[in-house]
Design a protein around this motif. Sequence first.
Motif, PDB file in Angstrom:
ATOM      1  N   HIS A   1      -0.133 -12.634  -7.094  1.00  0.00           N
ATOM      2  CA  HIS A   1       0.199 -12.484  -5.714  1.00  0.00           C
ATOM      3  C   HIS A   1       0.915 -11.096  -5.642  1.00  0.00           C
ATOM      4  N   CYS A   2       1.999 -11.075  -6.499  1.00  0.00           N
ATOM      5  CA  CYS A   2       2.990  -9.929  -6.281  1.00  0.00           C
ATOM      6  C   CYS A   2       2.176  -8.621  -6.533  1.00  0.00           C
ATOM      7  N   PHE A   3       1.382  -8.662  -7.430  1.00  0.00           N
ATOM      8  CA  PHE A   3       0.587  -7.574  -7.985  1.00  0.00           C
ATOM      9  C   PHE A   3      -0.281  -7.035  -6.821  1.00  0.00           C
ATOM     10  N   TRP A   4      -1.095  -7.909  -6.245  1.00  0.00           N
ATOM     11  CA  TRP A   4      -2.015  -7.581  -5.203  1.00  0.00           C
ATOM     12  C   TRP A   4      -1.522  -7.370  -3.908  1.00  0.00           C
ATOM     13  N   LEU A   5      -0.202  -8.023  -3.580  1.00  0.00           N
ATOM     14  CA  LEU A   5       0.819  -7.687  -2.373  1.00  0.00           C
ATOM     15  C   LEU A   5       0.919  -6.322  -1.980  1.00  0.00           C
ATOM     16  N   TYR A   6       1.205  -5.737  -3.411  1.00  0.00           N
ATOM     17  CA  TYR A   6       1.555  -4.263  -3.177  1.00  0.00           C
ATOM     18  C   TYR A   6       0.366  -3.215  -2.684  1.00  0.00           C
ATOM     19  N   PHE A   7      -0.929  -3.772  -2.973  1.00  0.00           N
ATOM     20  CA  PHE A   7      -1.984  -2.981  -2.567  1.00  0.00           C
ATOM     21  C   PHE A   7      -2.281  -3.399  -1.150  1.00  0.00           C
ATOM     22  N   VAL A   8      -2.161  -4.612  -0.815  1.00  0.00           N
ATOM     23  CA  VAL A   8      -2.274  -5.102   0.637  1.00  0.00           C
ATOM     24  C   VAL A   8      -1.360  -4.348   1.607  1.00  0.00           C
ATOM     25  N   VAL A   9      -0.147  -4.151   1.168  1.00  0.00           N
ATOM     26  CA  VAL A   9       0.922  -3.491   2.080  1.00  0.00           C
ATOM     27  C   VAL A   9       0.664  -2.197   2.034  1.00  0.00           C
ATOM     28  N   THR A  10       0.086  -1.706   0.914  1.00  0.00           N
ATOM     29  CA  THR A  10      -0.009  -0.092   1.031  1.00  0.00           C
ATOM     30  C   THR A  10      -1.305   0.369   2.118  1.00  0.00           C
ATOM     31  N   HIS A  11      -2.404  -0.468   1.825  1.00  0.00           N
ATOM     32  CA  HIS A  11      -3.369  -0.484   2.634  1.00  0.00           C
ATOM     33  C   HIS A  11      -3.034  -0.601   4.226  1.00  0.00           C
ATOM     34  N   ALA A  12      -2.292  -1.647   4.556  1.00  0.00           N
ATOM     35  CA  ALA A  12      -1.678  -1.978   5.830  1.00  0.00           C
ATOM     36  C   ALA A  12      -0.845  -0.428   6.364  1.00  0.00           C
ATOM     37  N   GLN A  13      -0.056   0.144   5.350  1.00  0.00           N
ATOM     38  CA  GLN A  13       0.769   1.072   5.800  1.00  0.00           C
ATOM     39  C   GLN A  13      -0.347   2.204   6.065  1.00  0.00           C
ATOM     40  N   ILE A  14      -1.267   2.414   5.394  1.00  0.00           N
ATOM     41  CA  ILE A  14      -2.330   3.514   5.635  1.00  0.00           C
ATOM     42  C   ILE A  14      -3.018   3.307   7.025  1.00  0.00           C
ATOM     43  N   ILE A  15      -3.370   2.012   7.266  1.00  0.00           N
ATOM     44  CA  ILE A  15      -3.884   1.744   8.598  1.00  0.00           C
ATOM     45  C   ILE A  15      -3.100   2.074   9.982  1.00  0.00           C
ATOM     46  N   TYR A  16      -1.940   1.481   9.762  1.00  0.00           N
ATOM     47  CA  TYR A  16      -0.953   1.901  10.804  1.00  0.00           C
ATOM     48  C   TYR A  16      -0.649   3.402  11.123  1.00  0.00           C
ATOM     49  N   GLN A  17      -0.600   4.055  10.109  1.00  0.00           N
ATOM     50  CA  GLN A  17      -0.156   5.539  10.192  1.00  0.00           C
ATOM     51  C   GLN A  17      -1.309   6.223  10.674  1.00  0.00           C
ATOM     52  N   SER A  18      -2.681   5.779  10.254  1.00  0.00           N
ATOM     53  CA  SER A  18      -3.863   6.367  10.769  1.00  0.00           C
ATOM     54  C   SER A  18      -3.789   5.774  12.519  1.00  0.00           C
ATOM     55  N   LYS A  19      -3.516   4.879  12.610  1.00  0.00           N
ATOM     56  CA  LYS A  19      -3.741   4.506  14.107  1.00  0.00           C
ATOM     57  C   LYS A  19      -2.502   5.156  14.891  1.00  0.00           C
ATOM     58  N   LYS A  20      -1.327   5.170  14.345  1.00  0.00           N
ATOM     59  CA  LYS A  20      -0.326   5.786  15.286  1.00  0.00           C
ATOM     60  C   LYS A  20      -0.684   7.492  15.324  1.00  0.00           C
ATOM     61  N   GLN A  21      -1.565   8.065  14.594  1.00  0.00           N
ATOM     62  CA  GLN A  21      -1.765   9.401  14.617  1.00  0.00           C
ATOM     63  C   GLN A  21      -3.176   9.572  15.354  1.00  0.00           C
ATOM     64  N   GLY A  22      -3.554   8.493  15.861  1.00  0.00           N
ATOM     65  CA  GLY A  22      -4.911   8.565  16.906  1.00  0.00           C
ATOM     66  C   GLY A  22      -6.125   8.763  15.799  1.00  0.00           C
ATOM     67  N   ASN A  23      -6.015   8.128  14.794  1.00  0.00           N
ATOM     68  CA  ASN A  23      -7.425   8.009  14.111  1.00  0.00           C
ATOM     69  C   ASN A  23      -7.792   9.592  13.434  1.00  0.00           C
ATOM     70  N   ILE A  24      -6.680  10.373  13.392  1.00  0.00           N
ATOM     71  CA  ILE A  24      -7.159  11.647  12.809  1.00  0.00           C
ATOM     72  C   ILE A  24      -7.550  11.448  11.426  1.00  0.00           C
ATOM     73  N   ILE A  25      -7.122  10.655  10.518  1.00  0.00           N
ATOM     74  CA  ILE A  25      -7.495  10.633   9.294  1.00  0.00           C
ATOM     75  C   ILE A  25      -8.887  10.084   9.081  1.00  0.00           C
ATOM     76  N   THR A  26      -9.273   9.419   9.942  1.00  0.00           N
ATOM     77  CA  THR A  26     -10.528   8.696   9.759  1.00  0.00           C
ATOM     78  C   THR A  26     -11.482   9.937  10.327  1.00  0.00           C
ATOM     79  N   TYR A  27     -11.223  10.770  11.124  1.00  0.00           N
ATOM     80  CA  TYR A  27     -12.218  11.925  11.477  1.00  0.00           C
ATOM     81  C   TYR A  27     -12.611  12.730  10.270  1.00  0.00           C
ATOM     82  N   HIS A  28     -14.241  12.761  10.162  1.00  0.00           N
ATOM     83  CA  HIS A  28     -14.512  13.596   9.074  1.00  0.00           C
ATOM     84  C   HIS A  28     -15.140  14.828   9.867  1.00  0.00           C
TER      85      HIS A  28
END
Length: 173
Positions: free
Chosen positions: A120-147
Amino acid sequence: MGRKAGLKVPTPRRQRTRKHLGNGNCTDNVHSQGINILSHFFICWSFKIVLTLSLITMLVSCFLLYSVYAQIYEGLMSYTVWIIIYETVNLAVQTLTDEFSVALVRAMRWFGWVSRASLHCFWLYFVVTHAQIIYQSKKQGNIITYHRRISLGSGETPRRKSKIINFIPHYSD
């Protein structure tokens, strides 16, 4: 006098083992042993607690998969909080019911808990990292997801005419 076949007197150890698994009346000997109320609750209801936690964890894991698909960072963080609660309660149950187990079973239970908590500790690192990426992309107005479309040719690409112009009838008089 012959042997009394089939008559078995339960030993106190067998009674305690049976009681902490949910069979029998748990309230008989636990109060006489001087165990506090919280420990009493965990000992008497340990099987039902662990089963309920496991069912809730399955539902929360399905919500985790949906949250990853839908890019919902709150879902990933709620999964993280739930896993911490889940492992803490399982540790409490493990510790409080430890005296009722045989040494080999106790060792296997601790091995199972340690390996599950480590994973659980091993996989939680990746879950929290992915949550941080999603949070930052929503904070910037989905600029990262724009291709953007990138040209492999020269740096400047000529502007194309709109296709709407082709549909307008042109009359030459």
